[in-house]
Write a protein that holds these residues in place. Sequence first.
Motif, PDB file in Angstrom:
ATOM      1  N   PHE A 105       7.462 -47.032 -49.948  1.00  0.00           N
ATOM      2  CA  PHE A 105       7.959 -45.469 -49.593  1.00  0.00           C
ATOM      3  C   PHE A 105       8.487 -45.277 -48.113  1.00  0.00           C
ATOM      4  O   PHE A 105       8.617 -44.354 -47.791  1.00  0.00           O
ATOM      5  CB  PHE A 105       6.540 -44.729 -49.522  1.00  0.00           C
ATOM      6  N   LYS A 106       9.030 -46.507 -47.611  1.00  0.00           N
ATOM      7  CA  LYS A 106       9.654 -46.267 -46.617  1.00  0.00           C
ATOM      8  C   LYS A 106      11.230 -46.464 -46.859  1.00  0.00           C
ATOM      9  O   LYS A 106      11.833 -47.414 -46.757  1.00  0.00           O
ATOM     10  CB  LYS A 106       9.697 -47.493 -45.425  1.00  0.00           C
ATOM     11  N   TYR A 107      11.973 -45.238 -46.654  1.00  0.00           N
ATOM     12  CA  TYR A 107      13.180 -45.250 -47.385  1.00  0.00           C
ATOM     13  C   TYR A 107      14.454 -45.674 -46.133  1.00  0.00           C
ATOM     14  O   TYR A 107      15.424 -45.832 -46.520  1.00  0.00           O
ATOM     15  CB  TYR A 107      13.796 -43.855 -47.703  1.00  0.00           C
ATOM     16  N   ARG A 108      13.718 -45.507 -44.841  1.00  0.00           N
ATOM     17  CA  ARG A 108      14.848 -46.232 -43.898  1.00  0.00           C
ATOM     18  C   ARG A 108      14.693 -47.695 -43.344  1.00  0.00           C
ATOM     19  O   ARG A 108      15.178 -48.184 -42.520  1.00  0.00           O
ATOM     20  CB  ARG A 108      14.440 -45.295 -42.539  1.00  0.00           C
ATOM     21  N   ALA A 109      13.732 -48.216 -44.176  1.00  0.00           N
ATOM     22  CA  ALA A 109      13.466 -49.559 -43.850  1.00  0.00           C
ATOM     23  C   ALA A 109      14.773 -50.407 -44.437  1.00  0.00           C
ATOM     24  O   ALA A 109      15.299 -49.927 -45.120  1.00  0.00           O
ATOM     25  CB  ALA A 109      12.135 -50.076 -44.376  1.00  0.00           C
ATOM     26  N   THR A 110      14.950 -51.337 -43.718  1.00  0.00           N
ATOM     27  CA  THR A 110      16.131 -52.542 -44.282  1.00  0.00           C
ATOM     28  C   THR A 110      15.272 -53.604 -45.075  1.00  0.00           C
ATOM     29  O   THR A 110      14.314 -54.089 -44.915  1.00  0.00           O
ATOM     30  CB  THR A 110      16.925 -53.158 -43.116  1.00  0.00           C
ATOM     31  N   SER A 111      15.948 -54.312 -45.889  1.00  0.00           N
ATOM     32  CA  SER A 111      15.752 -55.543 -46.557  1.00  0.00           C
ATOM     33  C   SER A 111      16.775 -56.460 -46.771  1.00  0.00           C
ATOM     34  O   SER A 111      17.890 -55.987 -46.901  1.00  0.00           O
ATOM     35  CB  SER A 111      14.898 -55.226 -47.887  1.00  0.00           C
ATOM     36  N   THR A 112      16.403 -57.690 -47.185  1.00  0.00           N
ATOM     37  CA  THR A 112      17.422 -58.817 -47.439  1.00  0.00           C
ATOM     38  C   THR A 112      17.637 -58.835 -49.036  1.00  0.00           C
ATOM     39  O   THR A 112      16.801 -58.208 -49.755  1.00  0.00           O
ATOM     40  CB  THR A 112      16.935 -59.775 -46.800  1.00  0.00           C
ATOM     41  N   ARG A 113      18.498 -59.676 -49.225  1.00  0.00           N
ATOM     42  CA  ARG A 113      18.490 -59.945 -50.841  1.00  0.00           C
ATOM     43  C   ARG A 113      17.415 -60.598 -51.233  1.00  0.00           C
ATOM     44  O   ARG A 113      16.982 -60.269 -52.238  1.00  0.00           O
ATOM     45  CB  ARG A 113      20.034 -60.774 -50.860  1.00  0.00           C
ATOM     46  N   ALA A 114      16.862 -61.406 -50.548  1.00  0.00           N
ATOM     47  CA  ALA A 114      15.616 -62.002 -51.018  1.00  0.00           C
ATOM     48  C   ALA A 114      14.363 -61.067 -51.164  1.00  0.00           C
ATOM     49  O   ALA A 114      13.909 -61.202 -52.146  1.00  0.00           O
ATOM     50  CB  ALA A 114      15.273 -63.222 -50.334  1.00  0.00           C
ATOM     51  N   ASP A 115      14.650 -60.123 -50.301  1.00  0.00           N
ATOM     52  CA  ASP A 115      13.372 -59.012 -50.377  1.00  0.00           C
ATOM     53  C   ASP A 115      13.504 -58.139 -51.439  1.00  0.00           C
ATOM     54  O   ASP A 115      12.571 -57.625 -51.989  1.00  0.00           O
ATOM     55  CB  ASP A 115      13.242 -58.202 -49.257  1.00  0.00           C
TER      56      ASP A 115
END
Length: 97
Positions: free
Chosen positions: A13-23
């Motif tokens: 539910f954290k729309y401003r979080a970032t993630s990697t391709r693996a994530d």
Amino acid sequence: MFEAYKYYWENAFKYRATSTRADFWWPVLVNFIIFVILYFLLAIAGFTSVTSIMNGYNHDVGFLIFLLFVIAVFAIAIIIPVTCIPRVGNQLWGYFI
């Protein structure tokens, strides 16, 4: 793999979080494996239910309905984190530009 899946649900539910391709891709793989297992169980339960109904019994139908319910709930539950894909997309588009 399990850490990425845990991160997937913790930040659903954290729309401003970032993630990697693996994530992004590890949870997709885990969700696919979960669906394959659930559909395999559904096929077995469906076969035994049809067989028991043909023999005049109907005691295996409850498990079939339970599996359908579990699959439906899981499918609805994974829709919510998938709406966070733009945070991954923002990172990925930089590689193509």
